[in-house]
Enzyme design. Structure first.
Site, PDB file in Angstrom:
ATOM      1  CG  ASP A  91      -0.221   0.112   2.521  1.00  0.00           C
ATOM      2  OD1 ASP A  91       1.022   0.171   2.533  1.00  0.00           O
ATOM      3  OD2 ASP A  91      -0.901   0.154   3.558  1.00  0.00           O
ATOM      4  N   GLY A  93       0.885   3.811   2.090  1.00  0.00           N
ATOM      5  CA  GLY A  93       1.055   4.479   3.376  1.00  0.00           C
ATOM      6  C   GLY A  93      -0.048   5.480   3.659  1.00  0.00           C
ATOM      7  N   GLY A  94      -0.828   5.815   2.638  1.00  0.00           N
ATOM      8  CA  GLY A  94      -1.887   6.818   2.800  1.00  0.00           C
ATOM      9  C   GLY A  94      -2.906   6.419   3.858  1.00  0.00           C
ATOM     10  CD  GLN A 218     -10.027   7.488  -1.191  1.00  0.00           C
ATOM     11  OE1 GLN A 218     -11.050   7.534  -0.538  1.00  0.00           O
ATOM     12  NE2 GLN A 218      -9.005   6.685  -0.851  1.00  0.00           N
ATOM     13  CG  ASP A 295      -5.954  -5.693   1.639  1.00  0.00           C
ATOM     14  OD1 ASP A 295      -6.487  -4.932   0.833  1.00  0.00           O
ATOM     15  OD2 ASP A 295      -5.666  -5.347   2.799  1.00  0.00           O
ATOM     16  CB  CYS A 333     -10.993 -27.047   7.223  1.00  0.00           C
ATOM     17  SG  CYS A 333      -9.480 -26.130   6.877  1.00  0.00           S
ATOM     18  CB  CYS A 335      -5.905 -26.204   6.928  1.00  0.00           C
ATOM     19  SG  CYS A 335      -6.263 -26.067   8.685  1.00  0.00           S
ATOM     20  CB  CYS A 338      -8.855 -28.955  10.120  1.00  0.00           C
ATOM     21  SG  CYS A 338      -9.436 -27.288  10.526  1.00  0.00           S
ATOM     22  CG  HIS A 364      -8.722 -22.987  10.558  1.00  0.00           C
ATOM     23  ND1 HIS A 364      -9.213 -24.018   9.779  1.00  0.00           N
ATOM     24  CD2 HIS A 364      -9.766 -22.134  10.763  1.00  0.00           C
ATOM     25  CE1 HIS A 364     -10.503 -23.799   9.544  1.00  0.00           C
ATOM     26  NE2 HIS A 364     -10.869 -22.668  10.131  1.00  0.00           N
TER      27      HIS A 364
HETATM   28 ZN   LIG Z   1      -8.510 -25.843   8.968  1.00  0.00          ZN
END
Ligand SMILES: [Zn+2]
Length: 389
Positions: A91, A93-94, A218, A295, A333, A335, A338, A364
């Site tokens: 980004d 910095g604004g 903006q 994001d 999930c 991952c 999990c 996770h």
């Molecule tokens: Zn998970």
């Protein structure tokens, strides 16, 4: 059509595409984990790769203060410094200096602010915020903007929008004159292994590869000003556009309305980035409206507070009801958390204030967000207009 962005499939307003960066191709729509200080808090880079993070975000304000842009530049840029071969977005910095409130002063030239670390005085202008981002060497960098506060009257929103437009012109001019100074261009050979189209391909950075400077729309919560901001930012002619100035305290329904409206005024064939949003439901919804990049600190920050996103809703792992729960956090999930640990163990780690609690919870939550976006991309590729989650 931008040479750095290709749309491969559209479904309703949603699009599946590819953003081509000097550090690999990114499948969009994409969720970008936030790595404020050159680290996604609690998660090592190899784990981020395993989770399928294609691009992460760094915050210029924080990196400028610590360790400093010069240090990162001397280390070969942020990718080399943090050993992250995939794409990075910084980004400008604004938004960060906007968040300082009492510690900043805005003038035509830029923003004077005091460090939240030690109170020291600093100044960001369109030129030096762009210089800092060239020095950090992210693949996608952002024009320095003023994030308009909420609520604000129409005159104030217009004045702020006009300032952001003048600053965007200055950023583009500075970038045009200095883009060759990006640290990868100083490296004799910059080779790295990157997965392209699912295969690991030897891939070489060349001087042809440039950072992409995105503009930021903006205009507050005013539709006419949003439209004008979009049109005049597009006239500056940049390879992508972000929607900024949202999630600043307005109701969620208004955020959605402004996003949907603004998207209609952005070029269909260029990447669209919605900054700082949102919950799992929101990122799905915004992708369905045609946002390509998002994001948010929510999955990582919430994880550190024991708030976990699952296929069956949110879980607060600190609750005593999980003390003897042998189930995985989310049975749906895949991952590594999990697959391996019980809710009871995760609850114990959190209650005991173990560092591992933050690590596992963050892995996770990021996995959940990245999987969600993967499923969105799959749905778009199948031509589904409404996503089944
Ligand atoms: Zn998970």
């Amino acid at each position: 059509m931008s040479p750095s962005f290709q749309i491969e499939r559209a479904s309703g307003k949603a699009r599946a595409g590819r953003l081509i960066t000097p550090h690999g191709e990114i499948e969009t729509p994409v969720f970008m984990p936030v790595g404020t200080l050159g680290s996604v808090k609690g998660v090592p880079q190899d784990t981020l790769e395993e989770l399928g993070a294609q691009i992460i975000l760094g915050n210029t304000y924080h990196l400028y203060l610590r360790p400093g842009v010069d240090t990162v530049r001397r280390m070969g840029g942020l990718h080399r410094f943090m050993s992250w071969p995939r794409a990075i977005l910084t980004d400008s910095g604004g938004f960060q200096v906007f968040s300082l409130n009492e510690l900043r002063k805005v003038t035509e030239d830029g923003v004077a602010f005091r460090s939240h670390l030690d109170g020291s005085s600093h100044f960001f202008s369109p030129e030096n915020a762009t210089e800092a981002q060239i020095g950090l060497g992210a693949d996608t960098i952002m024009a320095f903007d003023e994030c308009t506060e909420y609520p604000a009257d129409r005159d104030r929103v217009r004045a702020s929008m006009e300032l952001t437009l003048r600053w965007a012109e200055r950023c583009r001019k500075y970038f045009g004159e200095h883009k060759h100074e990006v640290p990868w261009n100083q490296l004799p050979v910059a080779r790295t292994q990157l997965p392209v189209h699912g295969n690991t391909t030897d891939w070489q950075l060349t001087t042809e590869n440039r950072q992409l400077l995105f503009g930021i729309v903006q205009g507050g919560m005013d539709r006419a000003l949003r439209k004008e901001s979009a049109e005049r930012t597009i006239e500056i002619d940049l390879p992508g556009y972000a929607i900024g100035g949202l999630s600043v305290g307005e109701p969620r329904a208004l955020t959605r309305e402004i996003v949907e409206f603004t998207l209609e005024h952005l070029p269909a064939d260029q990447p669209r980035y919605l900054m700082g949003v949102g919950t799992p439901e929101e990122i799905v919804e915004y992708a369905s409206l045609g946002v390509d990049m998002m994001d948010c600190v929510l999955p990582t920050r919430a994880a550190r507070h024991g708030l976990l996103f699952t296929s069956e809703g949110k879980i607060s792992i600190k609750q005593a009801r999980y003390a003897q729960d042998q189930n995985p956090l989310d049975a749906n999930c895949g991952c590594r958390v999990c697959q391996r640990y019980s809710r009871a163990y995760l609850r114990h780690l959190y209650a005991s204030n173990e560092v591992l609690a933050q690590v596992l919870n963050t892995i996770h939550n990021l996995s959940f967000y990245l999987d969600t976006m993967r499923r969105v991309r799959h749905s778009i590729s199948l031509g589904e207009v409404r996503f089944p989650f």
